[in-house]
Every structure is written in C-alpha cells, then in structure tokens.
Design an enzyme around this catalytic site. Structure first.
Site, PDB file in Angstrom:
ATOM      1  N   GLU A   1       3.735  -6.643   8.195  1.00  0.00           N
ATOM      2  CA  GLU A   1       3.736  -5.024   8.059  1.00  0.00           C
ATOM      3  C   GLU A   1       4.377  -5.055   6.862  1.00  0.00           C
ATOM      4  O   GLU A   1       5.213  -3.466   6.500  1.00  0.00           O
ATOM      5  CB  GLU A   1       3.855  -4.390   9.512  1.00  0.00           C
ATOM      6  CG  GLU A   1       3.467  -5.329  10.470  1.00  0.00           C
ATOM      7  CD  GLU A   1       2.092  -4.833   9.975  1.00  0.00           C
ATOM      8  OE1 GLU A   1       1.620  -5.447  10.259  1.00  0.00           O
ATOM      9  OE2 GLU A   1       1.638  -3.365  10.607  1.00  0.00           O
TER      10      GLU A   1
ATOM     11  N   ASP B   1     -11.064   0.450 -24.215  1.00  0.00           N
ATOM     12  CA  ASP B   1     -11.395   0.635 -22.927  1.00  0.00           C
ATOM     13  C   ASP B   1     -11.140   1.438 -22.200  1.00  0.00           C
ATOM     14  O   ASP B   1     -10.877   2.905 -23.183  1.00  0.00           O
ATOM     15  CB  ASP B   1      -9.996  -0.177 -22.593  1.00  0.00           C
ATOM     16  CG  ASP B   1      -9.851  -2.011 -22.499  1.00  0.00           C
ATOM     17  OD1 ASP B   1     -10.823  -2.428 -23.328  1.00  0.00           O
ATOM     18  OD2 ASP B   1      -9.094  -2.225 -22.943  1.00  0.00           O
TER      19      ASP B   1
ATOM     20  N   PRO C   1       0.792  -1.104  -0.005  1.00  0.00           N
ATOM     21  CA  PRO C   1       0.277  -0.103   0.018  1.00  0.00           C
ATOM     22  C   PRO C   1       0.893   1.535  -0.295  1.00  0.00           C
ATOM     23  O   PRO C   1       0.277   2.356  -0.468  1.00  0.00           O
ATOM     24  CB  PRO C   1      -0.890  -0.124   1.106  1.00  0.00           C
ATOM     25  CG  PRO C   1       0.525  -1.197   2.082  1.00  0.00           C
ATOM     26  CD  PRO C   1       0.408  -1.955   1.422  1.00  0.00           C
TER      27      PRO C   1
ATOM     28  N   ARG D   1      -3.601  -9.238 -20.177  1.00  0.00           N
ATOM     29  CA  ARG D   1      -5.281  -9.517 -21.632  1.00  0.00           C
ATOM     30  C   ARG D   1      -4.259  -8.507 -22.560  1.00  0.00           C
ATOM     31  O   ARG D   1      -4.859  -8.740 -23.247  1.00  0.00           O
ATOM     32  CB  ARG D   1      -6.083  -8.732 -20.211  1.00  0.00           C
ATOM     33  CG  ARG D   1      -6.361  -7.295 -20.090  1.00  0.00           C
ATOM     34  CD  ARG D   1      -7.350  -7.065 -19.637  1.00  0.00           C
ATOM     35  NE  ARG D   1      -8.647  -6.635 -20.378  1.00  0.00           N
ATOM     36  CZ  ARG D   1      -8.677  -5.398 -21.001  1.00  0.00           C
ATOM     37  NH1 ARG D   1      -8.013  -4.529 -20.528  1.00  0.00           N
ATOM     38  NH2 ARG D   1      -9.462  -5.125 -21.813  1.00  0.00           N
TER      39      ARG D   1
END
Ligand code: 6GU
Length: 288
Positions: free
Chosen positions: A157, A214, A130, A199
C-alpha cells in the site's frame, strides 16, 4: 548520469541492461546501481513492511528500513557501496547507429526541475505511486539534465509518508504516477521513466533532431510513417511522400499530426502552439 534503484525485487530491473540503456552504460554516459532494500532490514526476518495505523487492508513499508537506505544511497555509504552495478547485456560493438552518421551536434535540453527553497545540488528522489503527479515529457526532458536520480520502489500500500517527508532534507523529492491505473509496485514505472529520461541524455540517441519530431515534443501526436515497398498487400504509400516536394511533405505531416491529435487526444490541442493555417485545417476537418 547515475541512477540508483531501491527495491525488494532487484531482478525486475534487469531490462535496464538491454538495448538503449545498455548502450548508454557501454558508452559511459550512464551508471546504474540496483539495491536490495532488505539489506537495510533490521530484524532476523528481514521484514520491510507492517500493518497500517488506523487499520485497513494491506501493508505499509517501514520507515526504519527506508530511512537508512535512502541516507546510504544519497551518500554512497553502507550497503549502498555493494550495489549490483548493471553492466550492459549487449556484446560490445563499435558500430555507429544510423542516426549518429549525420554529424549533427549533440545538445541537451534546457531547464531543470528545481523548486524554490531546494538545493539544486541535492539528488533527485523519484517515488513512483499511483497517487503522484503525472509523469510526462516535460519531466523526462528536465530530468535528463540530472547527475544523480534515485528511484524508491514501494510495494503493497506504499511507504510510510514520513520517509518521503524526511527525505526532503537530502533530496529533491517527487512523487509521480505514470498513468491512471494501479500497478503492484513501482518497478515497472521506474523502467518506463528511466527509458524516457535516458534516451534524452546527450549522446545516447545520437542526435537531438530525432527527438524534435517525437510525439509531445511540439505538444502534438506524431503522424504515421512509411517505408519501402511503395505498394504492399495492395496498400499504397501516400503519394505526397514520394513526390520529392519537401514543402508539401512537411505540410502533409503537420496535417496528419493535427488530425491524429484531434481524433485521439483533443485536449492536447488547447496547449499546442498552432498557426493560422493549423487552425484553418482543424476547422475544415471538424466541419467534414
Ligand atoms: Cl508510478 N506506481 C505504481 N505502483 N502504480 C502506478 C504508478 C506508479 N503509476 C500508475 N500506477
């Protein structure tokens, strides 16, 4: 393209065998190896984490486990050779996909993710966290040109930072986040990124034209889609779509795309390439 994933939860990566990725494996366009990090653990308890220097909650993943694991996966040596090679879950079918039937040329995307001073031949190491830089469609496009991508899934962590710093000798390293929320570990983020990248590999989806519309391909969100029947539960398909006027359809789609982007992701409009007509349309709906 080859993908290797290092994780303490190899079963989390099972979905890679399904649907689009399974098809890419079947076609020989993709090989996937999933490696249990505990194979590189050095003690009898197979421990992979320890308490953080400086104190604080949680555990940090150990460098003596991750270092040799990443060395082996880069070189294809040691326990990495015994990887569980994922086979497709799909029964073998040789039926062409609908979007393969139009005879369009399969072409890749330009550009790779190589920074100054990096060896362009070195494999790409993706570390989901993150605290990483945001993953978005430009990375998906660039990474679709890679031969070898390794994903290092941390839990708890995170991983001792020296692992990431040292890996830069053998890899092009990218610490990336898939959004502003916290997951328990990197496994689900790997599924997300692998699908977004694979993809776009030439031959996987059938044709590049299906990517051109897209969301994000032109910096805007895609508008709504409709199929038969023309009327359903009292709701009509927008008339222009059944008019047979291709110019009017194109303009309507562009306007839907602009309207949706303005409502949901206005910040995207700043970077998008907009015509005079686009700007006039946006001015008009802002005024309404
Ligand atoms: Cl890439 N990993 C983890 N563990 N949490 C996340 C993330 C990644 N992106 C957003 N949250």
């Amino acid at each position: 393209m080859r993908l290797d994933v290092l994780t303490i939860f190899p079963e989390y990566l099972e979905p890679l065998r399904h649907a689009l990725l399974g098809k890419a494996i079947e076609k020989g366009l993709l090989a996937v190896g999933v490696h249990d990090l505990r194979q590189w653990a050095t003690d009898v308890h197979k421990s992979v984490d320890d308490s953080p220097f400086g104190g604080g909650p949680g555990m940090v993943m150990k460098p003596e486990v991750w270092g040799p694991a990443l060395d082996d996966v880069a070189a294809g040596t040691g326990p990495a050779t015994a990887a569980q090679e994922l086979a497709s879950a799909a029964p073998h079918v040789d039926r062409a996909r609908h979007d393969e039937l139009h005879g369009r040329e399969v072409a890749g995307y330009d550009g790779r993710d190589v920074r100054e001073g990096e060896d362009p031949e070195a494999p790409l190491l993706i570390v989901p966290t993150p605290a990483g830089v945001p993953f978005a469609q430009p990375q998906a496009r660039a990474w679709s040109n890679e031969d070898h991508i390794v994903f290092a899934c941390g839990r708890y962590e995170g991983i001792d930072q020296r692992v990431v710093d040292d890996a830069a000798h053998r890899y092009r390293v990218r610490e990336v986040s898939i959004g502003d929320y916290v997951l328990i570990g990197g496994e689900v983020a790997v599924l997300v990124m692998a699908e977004a990248v694979v993809r776009l590999v030439p031959g996987v989806l059938g044709n590049a034209a299906s990517h051109e519309e897209d969301s994000f391909s032109d910096g805007l969100l895609e508008g709504p889609s409709y199929t038969k029947p023309r009327e359903w539960r009292g709701l009509e398909v927008p008339e222009v779509l059944t008019s047979g006027n291709h110019g009017a359809v194109d303009r309507w789609r562009r306007e839907q795309s602009l309207r949706r982007t303005l409502e949901r992701r206005p910040e995207l409009l700043e970077a998008a390439e907009l015509s005079k007509q686009d700007r006039a349309f946006l001015e008009q709906i802002r005024a309404d």
